[in-house]
Design a protein around this motif. Sequence first.
Motif, PDB file in Angstrom:
ATOM      1  N   GLN A  31       0.846  -1.191   0.000  1.00 32.50           N
ATOM      2  CA  GLN A  31       0.000   0.000   0.000  1.00 32.50           C
ATOM      3  C   GLN A  31       0.885   1.245   0.000  1.00 32.50           C
ATOM      4  O   GLN A  31       1.257   1.756   1.038  1.00 32.50           O
ATOM      5  N   PHE A  32       1.234   1.728  -1.175  1.00 33.62           N
ATOM      6  CA  PHE A  32       2.063   2.918  -1.297  1.00 33.62           C
ATOM      7  C   PHE A  32       1.201   4.096  -1.715  1.00 33.62           C
ATOM      8  O   PHE A  32       0.206   3.951  -2.407  1.00 33.62           O
ATOM      9  N   ARG A  33       1.600   5.256  -1.318  1.00 30.05           N
ATOM     10  CA  ARG A  33       0.856   6.469  -1.664  1.00 30.05           C
ATOM     11  C   ARG A  33       1.361   7.105  -2.957  1.00 30.05           C
ATOM     12  O   ARG A  33       0.702   7.916  -3.547  1.00 30.05           O
ATOM     13  N   ARG A  34       2.561   6.730  -3.365  1.00 29.51           N
ATOM     14  CA  ARG A  34       3.141   7.332  -4.565  1.00 29.51           C
ATOM     15  C   ARG A  34       3.381   6.270  -5.631  1.00 29.51           C
ATOM     16  O   ARG A  34       3.510   5.097  -5.329  1.00 29.51           O
ATOM     17  N   GLY A  35       3.459   6.733  -6.867  1.00 29.28           N
ATOM     18  CA  GLY A  35       3.811   5.841  -7.961  1.00 29.28           C
ATOM     19  C   GLY A  35       2.640   5.018  -8.468  1.00 29.28           C
ATOM     20  O   GLY A  35       1.490   5.199  -8.080  1.00 29.28           O
ATOM     21  N   ARG A  36       2.980   4.124  -9.321  1.00 20.10           N
ATOM     22  CA  ARG A  36       1.990   3.248  -9.948  1.00 20.10           C
ATOM     23  C   ARG A  36       1.439   2.269  -8.917  1.00 20.10           C
ATOM     24  O   ARG A  36       2.187   1.730  -8.100  1.00 20.10           O
ATOM     25  N   PRO A  37       0.136   2.013  -8.941  1.00 19.61           N
ATOM     26  CA  PRO A  37      -0.430   1.040  -7.999  1.00 19.61           C
ATOM     27  C   PRO A  37       0.167  -0.355  -8.220  1.00 19.61           C
ATOM     28  O   PRO A  37       0.500  -0.728  -9.345  1.00 19.61           O
ATOM     29  N   ALA A  38       0.309  -1.087  -7.148  1.00 22.35           N
ATOM     30  CA  ALA A  38       0.848  -2.446  -7.231  1.00 22.35           C
ATOM     31  C   ALA A  38      -0.137  -3.364  -7.952  1.00 22.35           C
ATOM     32  O   ALA A  38      -1.353  -3.134  -7.927  1.00 22.35           O
ATOM     33  N   LEU A  39       0.402  -4.394  -8.577  1.00 23.11           N
ATOM     34  CA  LEU A  39      -0.452  -5.412  -9.187  1.00 23.11           C
ATOM     35  C   LEU A  39      -1.107  -6.224  -8.082  1.00 23.11           C
ATOM     36  O   LEU A  39      -0.573  -6.350  -6.976  1.00 23.11           O
ATOM     37  N   ARG A  40      -2.249  -6.801  -8.399  1.00 16.87           N
ATOM     38  CA  ARG A  40      -2.958  -7.603  -7.393  1.00 16.87           C
ATOM     39  C   ARG A  40      -2.161  -8.844  -7.021  1.00 16.87           C
ATOM     40  O   ARG A  40      -1.590  -9.512  -7.890  1.00 16.87           O
ATOM     41  N   PRO A  41      -2.104  -9.181  -5.748  1.00 15.92           N
ATOM     42  CA  PRO A  41      -1.387 -10.383  -5.318  1.00 15.92           C
ATOM     43  C   PRO A  41      -1.879 -11.645  -6.020  1.00 15.92           C
ATOM     44  O   PRO A  41      -1.096 -12.553  -6.282  1.00 15.92           O
ATOM     45  N   ARG A  42      -3.155 -11.699  -6.343  1.00 12.71           N
ATOM     46  CA  ARG A  42      -3.691 -12.874  -7.039  1.00 12.71           C
ATOM     47  C   ARG A  42      -2.999 -13.057  -8.387  1.00 12.71           C
ATOM     48  O   ARG A  42      -2.650 -14.169  -8.771  1.00 12.71           O
ATOM     49  N   LEU A  43      -2.798 -11.965  -9.106  1.00 12.10           N
ATOM     50  CA  LEU A  43      -2.126 -12.040 -10.401  1.00 12.10           C
ATOM     51  C   LEU A  43      -0.690 -12.516 -10.222  1.00 12.10           C
ATOM     52  O   LEU A  43      -0.227 -13.414 -10.943  1.00 12.10           O
ATOM     53  N   ILE A  44       0.015 -11.938  -9.272  1.00 14.06           N
ATOM     54  CA  ILE A  44       1.410 -12.305  -9.049  1.00 14.06           C
ATOM     55  C   ILE A  44       1.516 -13.772  -8.619  1.00 14.06           C
ATOM     56  O   ILE A  44       2.367 -14.518  -9.113  1.00 14.06           O
ATOM     57  N   ALA A  45       0.658 -14.219  -7.700  1.00 20.51           N
ATOM     58  CA  ALA A  45       0.678 -15.612  -7.250  1.00 20.51           C
ATOM     59  C   ALA A  45       0.396 -16.560  -8.414  1.00 20.51           C
ATOM     60  O   ALA A  45       1.058 -17.592  -8.566  1.00 20.51           O
ATOM     61  N   GLY A  46      -0.562 -16.213  -9.246  1.00 19.00           N
ATOM     62  CA  GLY A  46      -0.888 -17.046 -10.403  1.00 19.00           C
ATOM     63  C   GLY A  46       0.255 -17.123 -11.397  1.00 19.00           C
ATOM     64  O   GLY A  46       0.589 -18.194 -11.907  1.00 19.00           O
ATOM     65  N   LEU A  47       0.881 -15.985 -11.657  1.00 17.10           N
ATOM     66  CA  LEU A  47       2.016 -15.972 -12.589  1.00 17.10           C
ATOM     67  C   LEU A  47       3.191 -16.769 -12.045  1.00 17.10           C
ATOM     68  O   LEU A  47       3.856 -17.509 -12.784  1.00 17.10           O
ATOM     69  N   LEU A  48       3.455 -16.641 -10.750  1.00 18.14           N
ATOM     70  CA  LEU A  48       4.543 -17.415 -10.149  1.00 18.14           C
ATOM     71  C   LEU A  48       4.269 -18.912 -10.216  1.00 18.14           C
ATOM     72  O   LEU A  48       5.174 -19.711 -10.456  1.00 18.14           O
ATOM     73  N   TYR A  49       3.020 -19.304 -10.024  1.00 21.25           N
ATOM     74  CA  TYR A  49       2.671 -20.723 -10.115  1.00 21.25           C
ATOM     75  C   TYR A  49       2.883 -21.242 -11.536  1.00 21.25           C
ATOM     76  O   TYR A  49       3.495 -22.293 -11.742  1.00 21.25           O
ATOM     77  N   VAL A  50       2.388 -20.501 -12.523  1.00 14.91           N
ATOM     78  CA  VAL A  50       2.546 -20.909 -13.927  1.00 14.91           C
ATOM     79  C   VAL A  50       4.032 -20.943 -14.292  1.00 14.91           C
ATOM     80  O   VAL A  50       4.492 -21.862 -14.983  1.00 14.91           O
ATOM     81  N   GLN A  51       4.792 -19.967 -13.808  1.00  9.63           N
ATOM     82  CA  GLN A  51       6.228 -19.928 -14.084  1.00  9.63           C
ATOM     83  C   GLN A  51       6.904 -21.186 -13.543  1.00  9.63           C
ATOM     84  O   GLN A  51       7.720 -21.805 -14.231  1.00  9.63           O
ATOM     85  N   HIS A  52       6.568 -21.558 -12.337  1.00 10.38           N
ATOM     86  CA  HIS A  52       7.161 -22.751 -11.731  1.00 10.38           C
ATOM     87  C   HIS A  52       6.684 -24.022 -12.433  1.00 10.38           C
ATOM     88  O   HIS A  52       7.480 -24.912 -12.734  1.00 10.38           O
ATOM     89  N   LEU A  53       5.400 -24.113 -12.706  1.00 12.02           N
ATOM     90  CA  LEU A  53       4.813 -25.312 -13.314  1.00 12.02           C
ATOM     91  C   LEU A  53       5.439 -25.622 -14.665  1.00 12.02           C
ATOM     92  O   LEU A  53       5.744 -26.779 -14.969  1.00 12.02           O
ATOM     93  N   TYR A  54       5.634 -24.595 -15.484  1.00  8.37           N
ATOM     94  CA  TYR A  54       6.144 -24.791 -16.840  1.00  8.37           C
ATOM     95  C   TYR A  54       7.627 -24.445 -16.980  1.00  8.37           C
ATOM     96  O   TYR A  54       8.141 -24.396 -18.100  1.00  8.37           O
ATOM     97  N   ASP A  55       8.313 -24.211 -15.862  1.00  7.04           N
ATOM     98  CA  ASP A  55       9.747 -23.892 -15.847  1.00  7.04           C
ATOM     99  C   ASP A  55      10.070 -22.766 -16.821  1.00  7.04           C
ATOM    100  O   ASP A  55      10.918 -22.891 -17.708  1.00  7.04           O
TER     101      ASP A  55
END
Length: 64
Positions: A31-55
């Motif tokens: 939760q930052f007050r400046r800059g671009r809003p962070a991506l949703r944790p759900r998106l990041i968790a999903g991408l990390l899972y796919v990254q690991h699953l498919y190497d």
Amino acid sequence: MAHLNPRHPLIQLAALIVWYAIDRVASEPFQFRRGRPALRPRLIAGLLYVQHLYDLSDEGVVWS
């Protein structure tokens, strides 16, 4: 989501994950007050899972 195959293994897995818990635990530290809003944790968790699953590399997961 009518165009997604409900029988695809990743769609079935997504239905089993408690996404709101990931959002709740991982959202507060970003939760930052400046800059671009962070991506949703759900998106990041999903991408990390796919990254690991498919190497995949970081670039590979973005382009897949």
